[in-house]
Write a protein that holds these residues in place. Structure first.
Motif, PDB file in Angstrom:
ATOM      1  N   ASP A  22       0.809  -1.207   0.000  1.00  0.00           N
ATOM      2  CA  ASP A  22       0.000   0.000   0.000  1.00  0.00           C
ATOM      3  C   ASP A  22       0.848   1.266   0.000  1.00  0.00           C
ATOM      4  O   ASP A  22       0.431   2.285  -0.555  1.00  0.00           O
ATOM      5  CB  ASP A  22      -0.914  -0.012   1.224  1.00  0.00           C
ATOM      6  N   HIS A  23       2.002   1.242   0.599  1.00  0.00           N
ATOM      7  CA  HIS A  23       2.851   2.431   0.686  1.00  0.00           C
ATOM      8  C   HIS A  23       3.710   2.619  -0.556  1.00  0.00           C
ATOM      9  O   HIS A  23       3.782   3.711  -1.116  1.00  0.00           O
ATOM     10  CB  HIS A  23       3.747   2.350   1.924  1.00  0.00           C
ATOM     11  N   GLU A 201       1.315   3.455   5.714  1.00  0.00           N
ATOM     12  CA  GLU A 201       2.131   4.483   6.337  1.00  0.00           C
ATOM     13  C   GLU A 201       3.605   4.238   6.060  1.00  0.00           C
ATOM     14  O   GLU A 201       4.050   3.106   5.974  1.00  0.00           O
ATOM     15  CB  GLU A 201       1.922   4.463   7.861  1.00  0.00           C
ATOM     16  N   PRO A 202       4.412   5.319   5.935  1.00  0.00           N
ATOM     17  CA  PRO A 202       5.853   5.129   5.861  1.00  0.00           C
ATOM     18  C   PRO A 202       6.366   4.523   7.156  1.00  0.00           C
ATOM     19  O   PRO A 202       5.687   4.510   8.177  1.00  0.00           O
ATOM     20  CB  PRO A 202       6.381   6.562   5.664  1.00  0.00           C
ATOM     21  N   ARG A 214       6.966  -5.872   9.484  1.00  0.00           N
ATOM     22  CA  ARG A 214       5.505  -5.869   9.423  1.00  0.00           C
ATOM     23  C   ARG A 214       5.044  -4.984   8.274  1.00  0.00           C
ATOM     24  O   ARG A 214       4.562  -3.882   8.452  1.00  0.00           O
ATOM     25  CB  ARG A 214       4.923  -5.365  10.742  1.00  0.00           C
ATOM     26  N   GLN A 215       5.209  -5.469   7.057  1.00  0.00           N
ATOM     27  CA  GLN A 215       4.811  -4.706   5.883  1.00  0.00           C
ATOM     28  C   GLN A 215       3.287  -4.625   5.788  1.00  0.00           C
ATOM     29  O   GLN A 215       2.564  -5.379   6.418  1.00  0.00           O
ATOM     30  CB  GLN A 215       5.373  -5.373   4.620  1.00  0.00           C
ATOM     31  N   THR A 216       2.820  -3.695   4.981  1.00  0.00           N
ATOM     32  CA  THR A 216       1.387  -3.617   4.692  1.00  0.00           C
ATOM     33  C   THR A 216       1.176  -3.856   3.212  1.00  0.00           C
ATOM     34  O   THR A 216       1.904  -3.329   2.382  1.00  0.00           O
ATOM     35  CB  THR A 216       0.822  -2.233   5.071  1.00  0.00           C
ATOM     36  N   PHE A 217       0.195  -4.667   2.856  1.00  0.00           N
ATOM     37  CA  PHE A 217      -0.038  -5.043   1.473  1.00  0.00           C
ATOM     38  C   PHE A 217      -1.369  -4.480   0.980  1.00  0.00           C
ATOM     39  O   PHE A 217      -2.299  -4.299   1.741  1.00  0.00           O
ATOM     40  CB  PHE A 217      -0.134  -6.574   1.315  1.00  0.00           C
ATOM     41  N   SER A 218      -1.455  -4.255  -0.307  1.00  0.00           N
ATOM     42  CA  SER A 218      -2.727  -4.071  -1.000  1.00  0.00           C
ATOM     43  C   SER A 218      -2.829  -5.198  -2.000  1.00  0.00           C
ATOM     44  O   SER A 218      -2.023  -5.282  -2.906  1.00  0.00           O
ATOM     45  CB  SER A 218      -2.771  -2.746  -1.760  1.00  0.00           C
ATOM     46  N   THR A 219      -3.800  -6.048  -1.848  1.00  0.00           N
ATOM     47  CA  THR A 219      -3.908  -7.163  -2.769  1.00  0.00           C
ATOM     48  C   THR A 219      -5.327  -7.413  -3.208  1.00  0.00           C
ATOM     49  O   THR A 219      -6.278  -7.003  -2.550  1.00  0.00           O
ATOM     50  CB  THR A 219      -3.374  -8.459  -2.138  1.00  0.00           C
TER      51      THR A 219
END
Length: 227
Positions: A22-23, A201-202, A214-219
């Motif tokens: 997402d970032h 978020e950065p 702890r990455q954030t994904f958009s899938t």
């Protein structure tokens, strides 16, 4: 993306399970599957988490691969993976496509540049090579206007391998034990779900080690193969 039976010549449509951070807009999942079942979606999500680091949050729609929307009780496989790995699973409001706008925009590019023009493949393994090569080029070499003309790879930092080994990912045994079988064309169905990493978020303000692990994904669970 089309699959052709090498014996009968019969064609069937495969799905591409996609994931975008997402970032950074980095593609972290582009997994070819014969059907976008709950098992296929969870397996792709688990592989991305093992490779890149476990996301903090995931935002999904209410498709059948995710919550128990039919009221049967119990816990679906996706929710189990989230619960056992401390991933916050959030749901979109119904009929809110703008919530998942980043991954939808990614799909437009994927369709236009790759899926509309590629031929049929005789196996899922052969088909997988096409998005793998395209994603590598897209992540590492292509500047992005939303990133001040940086490439996604310049903004995305996977968790260090030693941290992934320590933190690990709890994967239900069913993802290991159940093989992907070739599905007769008559049994193919349409995927109904979308999962989107949420915070975007950065890393600043979270602590350097935690942000890396702890990455954030958009899938999204499925990208249509052709128009």
């Amino acid at each position: 993306m089309m699959l052709v039976n090498p014996v009968t010549g019969e064609l069937s449509e495969a799905k591409v399970v996609t994931g975008v951070d997402d970032h950074s807009r980095s593609c972290v999942i582009a997994s070819v599957a014969e059907r976008a079942t709950g098992w296929a979606v969870c397996a792709a999500f688990a592989r991305a988490s093992q490779r890149c680091g476990v996301p903090e949050e995931v935002l999904t729609d209410n498709g059948k691969q995710f919550p128990d929307r039919f009221g049967q009780g119990g816990e679906v496989l996706f929710d189990r993976i989230c619960r056992e790995n401390g991933i916050a699973h959030r749901l979109t409001q119904p009929a809110s496509p703008t919530t998942t706008g980043k991954v939808e925009r990614f799909h437009q590019t994927l369709l236009r540049e790759l899926l509309h023009d590629c031929g049929a493949f005789d196996s899922v393994g052969a088909a997988q090579a096409a998005p793998d090569a395209w994603v590598e080029e897209c992540n590492s070499s292509r500047p992005h206007h939303a990133l001040d003309m940086q490439s996604p790879a310049e903004r995305f930092t996977p968790a260090p391998e030693q941290e992934r080994d320590v933190l690990g990912l709890r994967v239900p045994g069913v993802l290991v034990l159940v093989p992907q079988q070739r599905t007769p064309p008559a049994e193919l169905d349409q995927a109904e779900a979308e999962l989107v990493g949420c915070s975007g978020e950065p890393a600043s303000g979270r602590g350097e080690a935690r942000a890396a692990s702890r990455q954030t994904f958009s899938t999204r669970t499925e990208c249509p193969a052709r128009s």
